[in-house]
Scaffold this motif. Structure first.
Motif, PDB file in Angstrom:
ATOM      1  N   SER A  50     -15.716  37.403 -77.292  1.00 53.75           N
ATOM      2  CA  SER A  50     -14.913  36.178 -77.233  1.00 53.75           C
ATOM      3  C   SER A  50     -15.859  35.008 -77.066  1.00 53.75           C
ATOM      4  CB  SER A  50     -13.905  36.217 -76.085  1.00 53.75           C
ATOM      5  OG  SER A  50     -14.577  36.297 -74.835  1.00 53.75           O
ATOM      6  N   PHE A  51     -15.503  33.886 -77.677  1.00 54.92           N
ATOM      7  CA  PHE A  51     -16.367  32.714 -77.661  1.00 54.92           C
ATOM      8  C   PHE A  51     -15.561  31.538 -77.122  1.00 54.92           C
ATOM      9  CE2 PHE A  51     -17.436  35.386 -81.365  1.00 54.92           C
ATOM     10  CZ  PHE A  51     -18.658  35.885 -80.916  1.00 54.92           C
ATOM     11  N   SER A  52     -15.799  31.183 -75.890  1.00 50.00           N
ATOM     12  CA  SER A  52     -14.970  30.183 -75.225  1.00 50.00           C
ATOM     13  C   SER A  52     -15.079  28.806 -75.869  1.00 50.00           C
ATOM     14  CB  SER A  52     -15.354  30.094 -73.744  1.00 50.00           C
ATOM     15  OG  SER A  52     -16.726  29.749 -73.600  1.00 50.00           O
ATOM     16  N   ALA A  57      -8.687  24.960 -82.937  1.00 43.63           N
ATOM     17  CA  ALA A  57      -8.575  23.511 -83.118  1.00 43.63           C
ATOM     18  C   ALA A  57      -9.871  22.916 -83.665  1.00 43.63           C
ATOM     19  CB  ALA A  57      -8.212  22.842 -81.789  1.00 43.63           C
ATOM     20  N   VAL A  58     -11.014  23.494 -83.277  1.00 43.12           N
ATOM     21  CA  VAL A  58     -12.308  23.022 -83.779  1.00 43.12           C
ATOM     22  C   VAL A  58     -12.392  23.239 -85.288  1.00 43.12           C
ATOM     23  CG1 VAL A  58     -14.808  23.426 -83.691  1.00 43.12           C
ATOM     24  CG2 VAL A  58     -13.464  23.407 -81.573  1.00 43.12           C
ATOM     25  N   ILE A  59     -11.934  24.385 -85.731  1.00 40.88           N
ATOM     26  CA  ILE A  59     -11.986  24.725 -87.159  1.00 40.88           C
ATOM     27  C   ILE A  59     -11.041  23.826 -87.949  1.00 40.88           C
ATOM     28  CG2 ILE A  59     -11.548  26.567 -88.827  1.00 40.88           C
ATOM     29  CD1 ILE A  59     -12.240  28.488 -86.396  1.00 40.88           C
ATOM     30  N   ARG A  60      -9.853  23.639 -87.415  1.00 39.18           N
ATOM     31  CA  ARG A  60      -8.886  22.794 -88.122  1.00 39.18           C
ATOM     32  C   ARG A  60      -9.395  21.356 -88.233  1.00 39.18           C
ATOM     33  NH1 ARG A  60      -2.497  23.425 -88.299  1.00 39.18           N
ATOM     34  NH2 ARG A  60      -2.060  21.634 -89.629  1.00 39.18           N
ATOM     35  N   LYS A  61      -9.990  20.853 -87.169  1.00 36.16           N
ATOM     36  CA  LYS A  61     -10.527  19.486 -87.196  1.00 36.16           C
ATOM     37  C   LYS A  61     -11.638  19.363 -88.229  1.00 36.16           C
ATOM     38  CE  LYS A  61     -12.524  15.951 -84.161  1.00 36.16           C
ATOM     39  NZ  LYS A  61     -12.982  15.639 -82.769  1.00 36.16           N
ATOM     40  N   THR A 108     -25.674  33.002 -81.323  1.00 39.19           N
ATOM     41  CA  THR A 108     -25.622  31.541 -81.267  1.00 39.19           C
ATOM     42  C   THR A 108     -24.365  31.069 -80.540  1.00 39.19           C
ATOM     43  OG1 THR A 108     -26.865  31.332 -83.334  1.00 39.19           O
ATOM     44  CG2 THR A 108     -25.560  29.434 -82.653  1.00 39.19           C
ATOM     45  N   LEU A 109     -23.213  31.662 -80.883  1.00 34.07           N
ATOM     46  CA  LEU A 109     -21.959  31.232 -80.270  1.00 34.07           C
ATOM     47  C   LEU A 109     -21.884  31.594 -78.785  1.00 34.07           C
ATOM     48  CD1 LEU A 109     -19.352  32.033 -83.076  1.00 34.07           C
ATOM     49  CD2 LEU A 109     -20.264  29.811 -82.407  1.00 34.07           C
ATOM     50  N   LYS A 110     -22.574  32.649 -78.389  1.00 33.21           N
ATOM     51  CA  LYS A 110     -22.579  33.020 -76.974  1.00 33.21           C
ATOM     52  C   LYS A 110     -23.280  31.971 -76.113  1.00 33.21           C
ATOM     53  CE  LYS A 110     -23.828  37.247 -76.018  1.00 33.21           C
ATOM     54  NZ  LYS A 110     -24.576  38.532 -76.157  1.00 33.21           N
ATOM     55  N   SER A 111     -24.241  31.269 -76.705  1.00 35.93           N
ATOM     56  CA  SER A 111     -25.021  30.315 -75.920  1.00 35.93           C
ATOM     57  C   SER A 111     -24.737  28.857 -76.265  1.00 35.93           C
ATOM     58  CB  SER A 111     -26.519  30.590 -76.119  1.00 35.93           C
ATOM     59  OG  SER A 111     -26.864  30.475 -77.495  1.00 35.93           O
ATOM     60  N   SER A 113     -23.008  25.218 -76.728  1.00 31.46           N
ATOM     61  CA  SER A 113     -22.057  24.386 -75.986  1.00 31.46           C
ATOM     62  C   SER A 113     -20.915  23.983 -76.913  1.00 31.46           C
ATOM     63  CB  SER A 113     -22.755  23.132 -75.462  1.00 31.46           C
ATOM     64  OG  SER A 113     -23.157  22.308 -76.551  1.00 31.46           O
ATOM     65  N   ARG A 114     -19.854  23.469 -76.332  1.00 25.39           N
ATOM     66  CA  ARG A 114     -18.702  23.058 -77.134  1.00 25.39           C
ATOM     67  C   ARG A 114     -19.086  21.995 -78.160  1.00 25.39           C
ATOM     68  NH1 ARG A 114     -13.374  23.995 -76.162  1.00 25.39           N
ATOM     69  NH2 ARG A 114     -13.880  24.752 -74.069  1.00 25.39           N
TER      70      ARG A 114
END
Length: 536
Positions: A50-52, A57-61, A108-111, A113-114
């Protein structure tokens, strides 16, 4: 490994319905792909990733910044799946030629930032083809939906190494992605990983559905004990060397959702039982437990209104002693003493139900006594000498559920499905007739179902929905339904309860399509007062 191999695996899995074929696909992937990519793929299939910082919403934007938002909205409504829609419409930019590997994406996604995530995902989408984009987005959002359970993926691991799935599950909770130690053992390059992790999950023993006509003729009732099949969720409560955990029957850790239960695990051992809501000493309906399920956090109001508890029916670990090789009657004796010593209102004992003949047990199943038994799903039969064996062995344990209730209801709304069903209207809301104060009749929704029909029937229902749509609400279609015209479903369900959240005032337990009544006029479907009588 680039994302292509992972994308190809997901695509094949989504288009394959046979269990053994899915197993072969996963096993072949694990055998042919390199580390650590194959381990991360296994983690994705078992829900261990899981990637917090990566949210839908990030993808849609991101996609709405590259194309007309309204056009994307129309496309999304038509396709019904975010990953599939974005994969098809993404307007990539020329010159992006570095295709990411699966391990690169995960690490990459584990580390990240948003603030970094959006840029990373956009660069990867630019570099990938449509299949790769689809796999990437499925991975990022955690919504694989390719018809693979965590247990099926673990079975593929077992097949790879020629071991039993119980051996995989014994060590699973002491492992971390990308599972290099597990895969090395399965390939004969290393010793088996140690199962000795405090607070670990032990693989559960499951029951077979009983065939009354066949099984009762060959089984001796003196060899079995009976207890109620409680209408909650199966859990394993572990308190071991300072670690407390609450697991579902599939090994999912739900400890954070039930701090009240976790606080009651003042023992050293592992209990097998049913998670229920017990209020003032009385069992509450399953709908009350649903208020607590699938929540990452729980507030004081929910804890007070829906107090969770465990009804224990087996003991796997007593102190440091593993009891699973003992016969059921010996484990039961230890369990009775164990629960009595805990002396907690959050943990009680599932009582045995005395019987002498199958005929007498049949009467008990059909006419349970007053109290908690009225809310039971049926009965469990357990052989007195049965050891606690992982999986579903034939013969030791049986489940004997009550016959489902049936009503005739009318299709009102349909929504597109997911994965291999994303092109079909496969999620159905159905209703029954209710009378208004003026004596008129209208339909009121009483439930929703998305299984119980064949692929051929799905195609016929999908055509009916498309041919008889009267309104559209995004991915949902309102279907023509009136006394003289409509599609009737015979709906099976396990029980009813009152509900203030539903307009009809009732909620169904496990509704599914039992039969499609193409022959029955919609006006002859059941009325709400029929369900209200069942409640009473």
């Amino acid at each position: 490994m680039s994302m292509r191999a992972f994308a190809h695996l997901l695509d094949r899995l989504s288009l394959t319905s046979a269990r053994n074929a899915k197993l072969s696909l996963i096993e072949d992937f694990l055998r042919t792909q390199p580390d650590p990519d194959r381990g991360y793929a296994l983690a994705a299939l078992t829900g261990a990733l899981s990637f917090s910082a990566a949210k839908p919403a990030v993808i849609r934007k991101a996609v709405e910044a590259r194309m007309d938002p309204q056009l994307f909205g129309w496309s999304y409504d038509f396709v019904g799946d975010l990953a599939e829609t974005v994969a098809l419409v993404w307007p990539s930019r020329p010159g992006a030629n570095h295709e990411p590997g699966l391990a690169e994406v995960v690490e990459t996604l584990k580390s990240a930032s948003r603030s970094e995530v959006a840029g990373r995902i956009e660069a990867w989408l630019d570099a990938l083809d449509a299949d790769g984009r689809w796999a990437l987005l499925k991975l990022v959002t955690g919504g694989l939906r390719v018809g693979v359970s965590a247990r099926l993926a673990k079975q593929a691991c077992a097949n790879l190494g020629g071991v039993g799935i119980g051996e995989i599950e014994e060590v699973w909770h002491g492992l971390q992605p990308p599972y290099g130690d597990l895969l090395a053992w399965l390939e004969g390059r290393a010793a088996r990983p140690s199962p000795d992790a405090p607070g670990r999950f032990r693989p559960v023993m499951l029951a077979q559905a009983i065939d009354e006509a066949v099984d009762f003729a060959r089984l001796d009732p003196a060899d079995y004990v009976a207890e109620w099949k409680w209408d909650g969720i199966r859990v394993q409560a572990v308190s071991e060397r300072g670690e407390r955990r609450l697991y579902t029957r599939t090994g999912d850790d739900i400890s954070a959702s039930f701090p009240d239960v976790l606080a009651a695990l003042n023992f050293e051992g592992a209990l097998d039982g049913e998670l229920l809501v017990i209020r003032d000493g009385a069992l509450a309906p399953f709908g009350d437990l649903q208020q607590r399920l699938n929540r990452k956090t729980v507030n004081a109001r929910l804890l007070d209104a829906f107090p969770a508890a465990i009804r224990a029916y087996d003991l796997l670990l007593d102190g440091e002693t593993d009891l699973r090789a003992l016969p059921f009657v010996a484990r039961r004796k230890r369990l009775e003493a164990f629960v009595a010593a805990i002396a907690s209102p959050r943990i009680d004992l599932s009582p045995l139900q005395p019987f002498e003949t199958w005929a007498g047990l049949t009467i008990l199943r059909g006419e349970p006594p007053e109290g908690d038994a009225r809310l039971a799903e049926g009965l469990m039969l357990k052989r007195r000498d049965s050891v606690y064996e992982p999986g579903r062995p034939k013969g030791p344990w049986f489940k004997w559920k009550r016959d489902p209730q049936l009503i005739d209801a009318v299709l009102m709304y349909a929504q597109r499905g997911h994965g291999r069903r994303s092109s079909f209207y496969s999620d159905y809301t159905f209703g029954v007739w209710r009378e208004d104060e003026q004596g008129g009749r209208s339909l009121t929704p009483v439930g929703k179902a998305y299984f119980g029909f064949t692929d051929e029937e799905l195609q016929r229902i999908d055509k009916f929905v498309r041919d008889n749509t009267v309104e559209r609400f995004g991915p949902v279609r309102s279907v023509r339904a009136e006394a003289g015209f409509g599609l009737v479903f015979e709906v099976a369900f396990e029980g009813l309860q009152r509900s203030t959240r539903h307009k009809s005032g009732v909620a169904m337990r496990f509704p599914r399509i039992h039969r499609i009544r193409w022959d029955k006029p919609a006006g002859e479907a059941d009325e709400l007062k029929t369900l209200e009588r069942l409640l009473d």
